[in-house]
Design a protein around this motif. Structure first.
Motif, mmCIF file in Angstrom:
data_model
loop_
_atom_site.group_PDB
_atom_site.id
_atom_site.type_symbol
_atom_site.label_atom_id
_atom_site.label_comp_id
_atom_site.label_asym_id
_atom_site.label_seq_id
_atom_site.Cartn_x
_atom_site.Cartn_y
_atom_site.Cartn_z
ATOM 1 N N UNK A 1 0.819 -1.142 -0.192
ATOM 2 C CA UNK A 1 -0.084 0.044 0.073
ATOM 3 C C UNK A 1 0.744 1.353 0.044
ATOM 4 N N UNK A 2 2.009 1.331 0.964
ATOM 5 C CA UNK A 2 2.647 2.570 1.035
ATOM 6 C C UNK A 2 3.689 2.526 -0.206
ATOM 7 N N UNK A 3 3.753 1.565 -0.832
ATOM 8 C CA UNK A 3 4.840 1.393 -2.035
ATOM 9 C C UNK A 3 4.153 2.042 -3.237
ATOM 10 N N UNK A 4 2.672 2.026 -3.216
ATOM 11 C CA UNK A 4 2.168 2.593 -4.496
ATOM 12 C C UNK A 4 2.476 3.915 -5.143
ATOM 13 N N UNK A 5 2.774 3.826 -6.416
ATOM 14 C CA UNK A 5 2.904 5.013 -7.251
ATOM 15 C C UNK A 5 1.854 5.387 -7.952
ATOM 16 N N UNK A 6 1.577 6.608 -8.307
ATOM 17 C CA UNK A 6 0.304 6.852 -9.165
ATOM 18 C C UNK A 6 0.300 6.082 -10.350
ATOM 19 N N UNK A 7 1.530 5.935 -10.952
ATOM 20 C CA UNK A 7 1.165 5.388 -12.320
ATOM 21 C C UNK A 7 0.934 3.873 -12.120
ATOM 22 N N UNK A 8 0.789 3.313 -10.912
ATOM 23 C CA UNK A 8 0.522 1.625 -10.622
ATOM 24 C C UNK A 8 -1.118 1.726 -10.664
ATOM 25 N N UNK B 1 -4.007 -5.797 -19.245
ATOM 26 C CA UNK B 1 -3.763 -6.799 -18.727
ATOM 27 C C UNK B 1 -4.880 -7.417 -17.656
ATOM 28 N N UNK B 2 -5.975 -6.560 -17.530
ATOM 29 C CA UNK B 2 -6.999 -6.830 -16.790
ATOM 30 C C UNK B 2 -7.933 -5.712 -17.042
ATOM 31 N N UNK B 3 -9.198 -6.368 -17.573
ATOM 32 C CA UNK B 3 -10.112 -5.422 -18.281
ATOM 33 C C UNK B 3 -10.730 -4.644 -16.884
ATOM 34 N N UNK B 4 -10.950 -5.068 -15.781
ATOM 35 C CA UNK B 4 -11.828 -4.096 -14.768
ATOM 36 C C UNK B 4 -10.747 -3.349 -13.998
ATOM 37 N N UNK B 5 -10.978 -2.407 -13.268
ATOM 38 C CA UNK B 5 -10.111 -1.629 -12.660
ATOM 39 C C UNK B 5 -9.232 -2.175 -11.674
ATOM 40 N N UNK B 6 -8.003 -2.066 -11.703
ATOM 41 C CA UNK B 6 -7.088 -2.648 -10.868
ATOM 42 C C UNK B 6 -5.840 -1.865 -10.536
ATOM 43 N N UNK B 7 -4.752 -2.419 -9.882
ATOM 44 C CA UNK B 7 -3.683 -1.878 -9.816
ATOM 45 C C UNK B 7 -2.661 -2.834 -9.909
ATOM 46 N N UNK B 8 -1.268 -2.448 -10.063
ATOM 47 C CA UNK B 8 -0.271 -2.993 -10.196
ATOM 48 C C UNK B 8 0.653 -2.936 -8.785
ATOM 49 N N UNK B 9 1.126 -4.166 -8.231
ATOM 50 C CA UNK B 9 1.935 -4.021 -7.028
ATOM 51 C C UNK B 9 3.300 -4.279 -7.618
ATOM 52 N N UNK B 10 4.116 -3.129 -7.651
ATOM 53 C CA UNK B 10 5.433 -3.389 -8.132
ATOM 54 C C UNK B 10 6.638 -3.384 -7.294
ATOM 55 N N UNK B 11 7.633 -4.317 -7.057
ATOM 56 C CA UNK B 11 8.504 -4.317 -6.176
ATOM 57 C C UNK B 11 9.741 -3.246 -6.418
ATOM 58 N N UNK B 12 9.770 -2.190 -5.726
ATOM 59 C CA UNK B 12 10.788 -1.270 -5.878
ATOM 60 C C UNK B 12 11.435 -0.929 -4.735
ATOM 61 N N UNK B 13 12.891 -1.610 -4.467
ATOM 62 C CA UNK B 13 13.744 -1.472 -3.506
ATOM 63 C C UNK B 13 13.991 0.139 -3.208
ATOM 64 N N UNK B 14 13.989 0.770 -4.213
ATOM 65 C CA UNK B 14 14.625 2.308 -3.802
ATOM 66 C C UNK B 14 13.301 3.389 -3.567
ATOM 67 N N UNK B 15 12.138 2.701 -3.173
ATOM 68 C CA UNK B 15 11.243 3.864 -2.785
ATOM 69 C C UNK B 15 11.681 4.906 -1.577
ATOM 70 N N UNK B 16 11.413 6.321 -1.348
ATOM 71 C CA UNK B 16 12.161 7.251 -0.560
ATOM 72 C C UNK B 16 11.549 6.592 0.800
ATOM 73 N N UNK B 17 10.241 6.134 0.944
ATOM 74 C CA UNK B 17 9.775 5.799 2.339
ATOM 75 C C UNK B 17 9.887 4.503 2.926
ATOM 76 N N UNK B 18 10.852 3.787 1.906
ATOM 77 C CA UNK B 18 11.301 2.403 2.282
ATOM 78 C C UNK B 18 10.370 1.490 2.089
ATOM 79 N N UNK B 19 9.115 1.720 1.641
ATOM 80 C CA UNK B 19 8.019 0.721 1.540
ATOM 81 C C UNK B 19 8.513 -0.168 0.291
#
Ligand SMILES: [Zn+2]
Length: 186
Positions: A6-13, A24-42
């Motif tokens: 949740x805390x790691x979500x970017x607007x583009x996700x 990749x999905x017809x219904x509204x959705x989000x992409x959980x993306x592993x980002x080790x460099x997030x400024x909040x460490x999420x």
């Protein structure tokens, strides 16, 4: 969702429209993306590969979002989210010296703990939430592991992924499980 996700979500996700450009999905959705460099460490636990091409995110762990979540998002983005925040992250600190900075998982955990005490639920820890949702989703899914996984992001069933692929999104049991996970049915 897990706190780190949740805390790691970017607007583009967030792909909150029907038939989003990722395809990749017809219904509204989000992409959980592993980002080790997030400024909040999420950091999301799931390390499924993802990428951004022409500004469009594909891959990662795809989770469907409920109408209530979409509604909350628009309310938040139009009223509280700072415009033009360079970090591009969804959840930001709304008070104090760090206002506008990405919201850290430690802050989210603290708030959850306070909310739990106020609601007299005792000690609420973030892992309880996905577990609760998964159990409810699993019940509603009629014991169907695939439906439970796709409706509740039940990653322990990830191994079935390779064998069976995805659920039929038109399956009424899937929709019933989604509504249960989203709290729209009791
Ligand atoms: Zn998408």
């Amino acid at each position: 969702m897990r706190i780190g996700e949740l805390c790691g979500l970017h607007l583009v996700d967030l792909h909150l429209r029907e038939n989003a450009a990722c395809g990749e999905c017809r219904a509204p959705h989000l992409h959980v993306c592993h980002r080790p460099g997030n400024p909040n460490r999420a950091e999301a636990k799931s390390k499924r590969p993802w990428r951004v091409e022409h500004g469009i995110v594909t891959g990662g762990l795809i989770k469907r979002v409920s109408p209530a979540m979409v509604h909350t998002y628009f309310e938040y983005v139009t009223t509280e989210h700072p415009r033009g925040a360079g970090h591009g992250m969804l959840l930001v600190q709304l008070h104090g010296a760090a206002t506008g900075q990405p919201w850290a998982p430690v802050g989210a955990r603290r708030m959850l703990g306070q909310a739990g005490r106020r609601a007299r639920l005792g000690l609420v820890k973030p892992p309880c939430l996905p577990a609760l949702v998964h159990v409810r989703g699993f019940d509603a899914a009629d014991g169907n592991l695939l439906i439970a996984r796709d409706a509740g992001g039940w990653t322990s069933a990830a191994m079935v992924d390779e064998v069976y692929g995805h659920v039929d999104v038109h399956d009424p049991v899937f929709h019933a499980a989604l509504r249960t996970v989203w709290g729209e049915t009791k």
